[in-house]
Design an enzyme around this catalytic site. Structure first.
Site, PDB file in Angstrom:
ATOM      1  N   ASP A   1     -32.847  25.862 -45.548  1.00  0.00           N
ATOM      2  CA  ASP A   1     -32.292  26.697 -46.613  1.00  0.00           C
ATOM      3  C   ASP A   1     -31.021  27.398 -46.141  1.00  0.00           C
ATOM      4  O   ASP A   1     -30.839  27.648 -44.954  1.00  0.00           O
ATOM      5  CB  ASP A   1     -33.341  27.727 -47.058  1.00  0.00           C
ATOM      6  CG  ASP A   1     -33.052  28.259 -48.458  1.00  0.00           C
ATOM      7  OD1 ASP A   1     -32.236  27.655 -49.182  1.00  0.00           O
ATOM      8  OD2 ASP A   1     -33.636  29.302 -48.829  1.00  0.00           O
TER       9      ASP A   1
ATOM     10  N   HIS B   1     -23.857  21.647 -47.864  1.00  0.00           N
ATOM     11  CA  HIS B   1     -24.864  20.582 -47.774  1.00  0.00           C
ATOM     12  C   HIS B   1     -24.447  19.523 -46.751  1.00  0.00           C
ATOM     13  O   HIS B   1     -25.279  18.998 -46.011  1.00  0.00           O
ATOM     14  CB  HIS B   1     -25.084  19.939 -49.140  1.00  0.00           C
ATOM     15  CG  HIS B   1     -25.720  20.867 -50.145  1.00  0.00           C
ATOM     16  ND1 HIS B   1     -26.816  21.628 -49.837  1.00  0.00           N
ATOM     17  CD2 HIS B   1     -25.397  21.172 -51.428  1.00  0.00           C
ATOM     18  CE1 HIS B   1     -27.151  22.359 -50.900  1.00  0.00           C
ATOM     19  NE2 HIS B   1     -26.299  22.111 -51.868  1.00  0.00           N
TER      20      HIS B   1
ATOM     21  N   LEU C   1     -40.952   9.698 -32.070  1.00  0.00           N
ATOM     22  CA  LEU C   1     -40.928  10.802 -33.025  1.00  0.00           C
ATOM     23  C   LEU C   1     -40.936  10.245 -34.443  1.00  0.00           C
ATOM     24  O   LEU C   1     -40.255   9.269 -34.726  1.00  0.00           O
ATOM     25  CB  LEU C   1     -39.636  11.607 -32.793  1.00  0.00           C
ATOM     26  CG  LEU C   1     -39.309  12.748 -33.750  1.00  0.00           C
ATOM     27  CD1 LEU C   1     -40.219  13.941 -33.487  1.00  0.00           C
ATOM     28  CD2 LEU C   1     -37.848  13.183 -33.579  1.00  0.00           C
TER      29      LEU C   1
HETATM   30  C1  IPE Z   1     -36.283  25.138 -50.981  1.00  0.00           C
HETATM   31  O1  IPE Z   1     -35.065  25.767 -51.100  1.00  0.00           O
HETATM   32  C2  IPE Z   1     -36.104  23.674 -51.146  1.00  0.00           C
HETATM   33  C3  IPE Z   1     -35.373  23.025 -50.070  1.00  0.00           C
HETATM   34  C4  IPE Z   1     -34.906  23.595 -48.987  1.00  0.00           C
HETATM   35  C5  IPE Z   1     -35.171  21.618 -50.257  1.00  0.00           C
HETATM   36  P1  IPE Z   1     -34.561  26.376 -52.481  1.00  0.00           P
HETATM   37  O2  IPE Z   1     -33.289  27.058 -52.181  1.00  0.00           O
HETATM   38  O3  IPE Z   1     -34.544  25.326 -53.510  1.00  0.00           O
HETATM   39  O4  IPE Z   1     -35.733  27.408 -52.823  1.00  0.00           O
HETATM   40  P2  IPE Z   1     -35.727  28.705 -53.726  1.00  0.00           P
HETATM   41  O5  IPE Z   1     -35.169  28.310 -55.061  1.00  0.00           O
HETATM   42  O6  IPE Z   1     -34.869  29.730 -53.056  1.00  0.00           O
HETATM   43  O7  IPE Z   1     -37.161  29.124 -53.768  1.00  0.00           O
HETATM   44  C1  IPE Z   2     -30.812  24.263 -49.041  1.00  0.00           C
HETATM   45  O1  IPE Z   2     -29.699  25.032 -49.257  1.00  0.00           O
HETATM   46  C2  IPE Z   2     -30.621  22.817 -49.457  1.00  0.00           C
HETATM   47  C3  IPE Z   2     -31.245  22.468 -50.731  1.00  0.00           C
HETATM   48  C4  IPE Z   2     -32.133  23.175 -51.353  1.00  0.00           C
HETATM   49  C5  IPE Z   2     -30.842  21.212 -51.342  1.00  0.00           C
HETATM   50  P1  IPE Z   2     -29.455  25.794 -50.623  1.00  0.00           P
HETATM   51  O2  IPE Z   2     -28.585  24.952 -51.482  1.00  0.00           O
HETATM   52  O3  IPE Z   2     -30.728  26.206 -51.239  1.00  0.00           O
HETATM   53  O4  IPE Z   2     -28.647  27.043 -50.103  1.00  0.00           O
HETATM   54  P2  IPE Z   2     -28.680  28.495 -50.718  1.00  0.00           P
HETATM   55  O5  IPE Z   2     -30.117  28.931 -50.773  1.00  0.00           O
HETATM   56  O6  IPE Z   2     -28.060  28.404 -52.083  1.00  0.00           O
HETATM   57  O7  IPE Z   2     -27.872  29.310 -49.765  1.00  0.00           O
HETATM   58 MG    MG Z   3     -31.816  27.918 -51.218  1.00  0.00          MG
END
Ligand code: IPE
Ligand code: IPE
Ligand code: MG
Length: 244
Positions: A20, A37, A131
């Site tokens: 995240d 990303h 792994l």
């Molecule tokens: C969780 O992250 C999903 C992934 C890392 C793939 P999100 O950014 O989507 O989760 P929420 O919306 O903050 O709960």
């Molecule tokens: C995690 O990063 C990756 C995915 C959920 C695809 P986010 O896109 O959720 O990043 P934030 O939470 O907006 O910073």
């Molecule tokens: Mg996120």
């Protein structure tokens, strides 16, 4: 286990990470979210190397949830392109580490050419045994449980109905999960400060240890991994029992 393993030898067999903070990482730098990303996906190759060195056997990452389809189309399309690009470019390097690539999640909704590439990556690395590197894409814990329930019901119907079979056991249900041979995660790390599971490994996380860090995923590095593993090594897991 290598000399790099945490001192007392308590290394998770299955490490799971909720990747995240890519968006926030990009925002802090004044970059578009997709650049975050991209940086996040790049990080994975290095992490596979580090995780392997620690003697971890299963490494799963949450890269796209069943709820992430709710994001703007541009971001979703961009992510699918990045997955495609990343898989094509990194399979050989990951294979060279002895890692078997596996995907975990619903196969519907994913673009057909991405699915082809996922299958190709799995076949290409199928014989690697050091792994298991598990990419959870279009994964949701509730979707997994529901898919398993429905598959189980279908299997029982094909065998002539429920009555003879008796109540469903955990073991029977588990056989219908996406990766039934993979042990439950011992440690789940979530980066970027959010304190929730967001539908990752819902069933499997029943007795997982959790570790949260404010570091955004693209900045997560060897020191951050070692800090998480050291913390895990000091945990006492009781599974509802008493101190051993
Ligand atoms: C969780 O992250 C999903 C992934 C890392 C793939 P999100 O950014 O989507 O989760 P929420 O919306 O903050 O709960
Ligand atoms: C995690 O990063 C990756 C995915 C959920 C695809 P986010 O896109 O959720 O990043 P934030 O939470 O907006 O910073
Ligand atoms: Mg996120």
């Amino acid at each position: 286990m290598s000399e790099h393993s945490v001192e007392n030898g308590r290394v998770p067999r299955h490490l799971a990470i909720i990747l995240d903070g890519n968006g926030r990482w990009a925002k802090r730098r004044g970059l578009p979210r997709l650049m975050g990303h991209r940086a996040g996906l790049r990080k994975l190759e290095e992490m596979v190397r580090l995780v392997k060195r620690e003697g971890i056997r299963y490494f799963s990452v949450y890269a796209f949830s069943t709820e992430n389809w709710n994001r703007p189309k541009m971001e979703v399309d961009g992510l699918m392109s990045l997955f495609r690009y990343y898989i094509r470019r990194k399979v050989e390097a990951i294979k060279a580490e002895g890692a078997r690539i596996r995907f975990c999640g619903r196969k519907d909704k994913l673009p057909p050419d991405l699915l082809d590439q996922m299958r190709w990556a799995e076949e290409r690395t199928a014989n690697e045994t050091v792994l298991d590197f598990i990419l959870c894409i279009n994964y949701g814990g509730r979707a997994e449980v529901m898919d398993a329930v429905n598959a189980l019901v279908r299997a029982r119907q094909a065998q002539g109905g429920d009555e003879q079979a008796g109540p469903v056991t955990e073991e029977e249900l588990r056989r219908f999960f996406y990766l039934p041979d993979v042990p439950d995660p011992d440690l789940i790390i979530r980066t970027s400060g959010e304190l929730r599971l967001s539908n990752f490994w819902l069933w499997e996380a029943a007795y997982s240890e959790f570790y949260f860090t404010d570091i955004h995923w693209p900045d997560f590095d060897e020191a951050a991994l070692k800090a998480a593993l050291a913390d895990y090594a000091g945990r006492e897991r009781r599974y509802g029992g008493l101190k051993p």
